[in-house]
Design a protein around this motif. Sequence first.
Motif, mmCIF file in Angstrom:
data_model
loop_
_atom_site.group_PDB
_atom_site.id
_atom_site.type_symbol
_atom_site.label_atom_id
_atom_site.label_comp_id
_atom_site.label_asym_id
_atom_site.label_seq_id
_atom_site.Cartn_x
_atom_site.Cartn_y
_atom_site.Cartn_z
ATOM 1 N N THR A 155 -20.152 -2.754 -4.611
ATOM 2 C CA THR A 155 -19.367 -2.062 -3.249
ATOM 3 C C THR A 155 -17.921 -3.278 -4.027
ATOM 4 O O THR A 155 -16.572 -2.921 -3.682
ATOM 5 C CB THR A 155 -19.049 -0.977 -2.642
ATOM 6 N N LEU A 156 -18.479 -4.237 -3.308
ATOM 7 C CA LEU A 156 -17.675 -5.107 -3.098
ATOM 8 C C LEU A 156 -17.238 -5.827 -4.293
ATOM 9 O O LEU A 156 -15.707 -6.143 -4.633
ATOM 10 C CB LEU A 156 -18.620 -6.513 -2.669
ATOM 11 N N PHE A 157 -17.620 -5.983 -5.561
ATOM 12 C CA PHE A 157 -16.533 -6.013 -6.813
ATOM 13 C C PHE A 157 -16.184 -5.490 -7.137
ATOM 14 O O PHE A 157 -15.130 -5.359 -8.251
ATOM 15 C CB PHE A 157 -17.812 -6.158 -7.702
ATOM 16 N N ASN A 158 -16.005 -4.139 -7.062
ATOM 17 C CA ASN A 158 -15.524 -3.154 -7.304
ATOM 18 C C ASN A 158 -13.658 -3.402 -6.489
ATOM 19 O O ASN A 158 -12.960 -2.993 -6.848
ATOM 20 C CB ASN A 158 -14.887 -1.476 -7.017
ATOM 21 N N THR A 159 -14.090 -3.395 -5.201
ATOM 22 C CA THR A 159 -12.879 -3.758 -4.325
ATOM 23 C C THR A 159 -11.826 -4.903 -4.934
ATOM 24 O O THR A 159 -11.284 -5.306 -5.361
ATOM 25 C CB THR A 159 -13.817 -3.613 -2.875
ATOM 26 N N THR A 160 -12.958 -6.071 -5.391
ATOM 27 C CA THR A 160 -12.409 -6.951 -5.702
ATOM 28 C C THR A 160 -11.604 -6.649 -7.323
ATOM 29 O O THR A 160 -11.335 -8.284 -7.352
ATOM 30 C CB THR A 160 -12.947 -9.369 -5.632
ATOM 31 N N GLY A 161 -12.586 -6.265 -7.596
ATOM 32 C CA GLY A 161 -11.870 -5.933 -8.690
ATOM 33 C C GLY A 161 -10.261 -5.276 -8.736
ATOM 34 O O GLY A 161 -9.294 -5.849 -9.785
ATOM 35 N N ALA A 162 -9.965 -4.474 -8.129
ATOM 36 C CA ALA A 162 -8.357 -4.337 -7.473
ATOM 37 C C ALA A 162 -8.226 -4.671 -7.100
ATOM 38 O O ALA A 162 -6.703 -4.843 -7.635
ATOM 39 C CB ALA A 162 -9.203 -2.441 -6.943
ATOM 40 N N ASN A 354 4.269 18.016 1.831
ATOM 41 C CA ASN A 354 4.981 17.347 1.308
ATOM 42 C C ASN A 354 5.772 15.841 0.001
ATOM 43 O O ASN A 354 6.308 15.152 0.190
ATOM 44 C CB ASN A 354 7.005 17.067 1.978
ATOM 45 N N THR A 355 4.239 14.997 0.171
ATOM 46 C CA THR A 355 4.028 13.906 -0.606
ATOM 47 C C THR A 355 3.291 13.455 -1.147
ATOM 48 O O THR A 355 2.822 14.693 -1.400
ATOM 49 C CB THR A 355 3.504 12.636 1.360
ATOM 50 N N ILE A 356 3.567 12.531 -1.686
ATOM 51 C CA ILE A 356 2.837 12.463 -3.721
ATOM 52 C C ILE A 356 1.380 10.752 -2.346
ATOM 53 O O ILE A 356 1.905 10.215 -2.172
ATOM 54 C CB ILE A 356 3.546 12.223 -4.288
ATOM 55 N N GLN A 357 0.106 11.204 -4.097
ATOM 56 C CA GLN A 357 -0.396 10.156 -3.423
ATOM 57 C C GLN A 357 0.053 8.984 -4.621
ATOM 58 O O GLN A 357 1.044 9.403 -5.587
ATOM 59 C CB GLN A 357 -1.548 10.435 -4.419
ATOM 60 N N ILE A 358 -0.223 7.526 -4.603
ATOM 61 C CA ILE A 358 0.184 6.353 -4.518
ATOM 62 C C ILE A 358 -0.407 6.643 -6.196
ATOM 63 O O ILE A 358 0.248 6.702 -7.362
ATOM 64 C CB ILE A 358 -0.951 5.191 -4.339
ATOM 65 N N GLY A 359 -1.396 7.266 -6.555
ATOM 66 C CA GLY A 359 -1.995 7.223 -8.166
ATOM 67 C C GLY A 359 -0.950 8.170 -9.284
ATOM 68 O O GLY A 359 -1.041 8.360 -9.956
ATOM 69 N N ASP A 360 -0.386 9.266 -8.601
ATOM 70 C CA ASP A 360 0.001 9.933 -8.818
ATOM 71 C C ASP A 360 1.899 9.711 -9.416
ATOM 72 O O ASP A 360 2.471 10.592 -9.928
ATOM 73 C CB ASP A 360 -0.086 11.237 -7.925
ATOM 74 N N ILE A 361 2.260 8.340 -8.911
ATOM 75 C CA ILE A 361 3.632 8.124 -9.000
ATOM 76 C C ILE A 361 3.712 7.588 -10.464
ATOM 77 O O ILE A 361 5.006 8.392 -10.804
ATOM 78 C CB ILE A 361 3.927 6.641 -8.104
ATOM 79 N N SER A 397 -2.026 2.264 -10.038
ATOM 80 C CA SER A 397 -3.755 2.275 -10.171
ATOM 81 C C SER A 397 -4.155 1.231 -10.023
ATOM 82 O O SER A 397 -4.559 2.051 -9.408
ATOM 83 C CB SER A 397 -4.098 2.379 -12.054
ATOM 84 N N SER A 398 -3.720 -0.003 -9.948
ATOM 85 C CA SER A 398 -5.119 -1.133 -9.585
ATOM 86 C C SER A 398 -5.078 -0.711 -7.609
ATOM 87 O O SER A 398 -5.821 -1.055 -6.857
ATOM 88 C CB SER A 398 -4.254 -2.441 -9.153
ATOM 89 N N ILE A 399 -3.748 -0.376 -7.068
ATOM 90 C CA ILE A 399 -3.608 0.552 -5.372
ATOM 91 C C ILE A 399 -4.862 1.651 -5.337
ATOM 92 O O ILE A 399 -5.532 1.186 -4.603
ATOM 93 C CB ILE A 399 -1.987 0.353 -4.847
#
Length: 500
Positions: A155-162, A354-361, A397-399
């Motif tokens: 989990t830590l490695f996934n977080t640091t990767g992002a 009425n909002t969108i997810q960050i990944g859908d931008i 995508s990173s966020i």
Amino acid sequence: MAKERGGGGSMKGTNLLETNNDSLSDDTVRVDPLDHFKKYRGGYDITNKHYWSSTAFTGVYGYVIGVLWLLAGIIYGSILLANTYCCKTRKKGNLKKKLPCHKQCYFWPILLAILFTVLAITASGLVLGGNVKFRSRARTVVDIIIDTADGASGTLFNTTGAMKEIRDSIAESNVSAEAEQASSFLTSTSEKLDDQAADIDRHARKNRRLIMKVLKIVYIITIVTISLNLAAVISLSVCGTLRLRRALNLLIVLCWILTALCWVLFGVYFFLGKFAGDTCTALENFQENPNNNSLSSILPCDELLKAKPVLTDVSEGIYNIVNQVNENISVVQLCNPFSGPPEYQYQADNCPANTIQIGDIPKILEPLTCSGTSNATCSAGQFITIDDFRILGDFTSSIQNLLNAFPGMESLVECQSVSNAFSEILTHHCKPLKKYARMVWGSMLFLSLSMVFLVLIWTVQAHHEQENHSLDGSVKPHSSAVKEVESAEIKVAKDSSNYA
């Protein structure tokens, strides 16, 4: 210096346990042979050699009896050799005074030997069965703990990767003071988390190899010893019943050695039973007080808690970015996945309709992106270059990857995943683990006692057979002479009667 460090650790552990849980301290107050046989009071700490020595010393009765039994066999064997090679003349003179034994002398010892053989075979079966189950439960407990540690480091490695992906995306965009500050923050934060993840991963691998190696060695030694002992016991009874003296003597020596090993293994499993009980007690205390440091060497919750401020800083940064974006656009609004200050709690499921997810931008901006590589090829309504779209896509995508890792990170820094793993062990594995440990050392004690009586019975019987064998060899000539004299007297008497 090592002794001073051990003593300091003991005092620290004592204070901690006195404030947290007195029962754990009572459970681990034991004689420590590495500290001049003083009492160890440092609590459960698998990184402290004094804890290991004091816990291993709980099996001292098995170790001592095994050594004494082996020494007794050496002394007895030396006496037999001395009598055999140094006192033959004296033994021959004494043998003439002895009388041969009747059949009843062999019946009861053989009957007792068969009884203890059956008991030894039964105890061996219990040891083998309990040993397999104990190892299986121990491996399961270790796997749960190590898998939890692996999950934490993952989990830590996934977080640091992002975080690194976000940093790289910022670096590709227009450089500004704020961008440089954000990039620097992400770099330092990811390095800290990487160090913690690497440390957890390193300890997990080291502990897994060490514990699995010890379990494997003890398991193999037990299986080999008990299997060999089983074959020797059966062969001993067969050779003893058939009076095969040479084979009987060799098997007695072998069984004597195996009996000493059984006593030592009894001490080892008694120690492992104590260690299993200590572990389960430590897990129970952790459920009551997660801040207890006695388990930090297995899963370092204190180290994970240090990442909480970092996680809060990241949450605040994303919260502010989303608010800034929403202030500059009016057509659509981004969902802010975090609550307001000061908590900045992750709440992705609470987004308005009425909002969108960050990944859908990227999906929304794709129709507005130029089809070519420059603005010159843009069609009507297209005003975003392909390069800007790629950078924006990588950034969002990173966020989103970072947001996806947030639930795991929150669970990690609160030690919830660790608590869940320990709860599973306590609920499903602790009682069976301690039960099978008691089963093994109890069966091993029963086997050791049965072997002691069995070996002693056949040793006495073999000595008796040796005495009778020597007696038969010395008495037979005397008996023949007596018979010759009696036959001569009868012949003289007959001749006298004939002359009369």
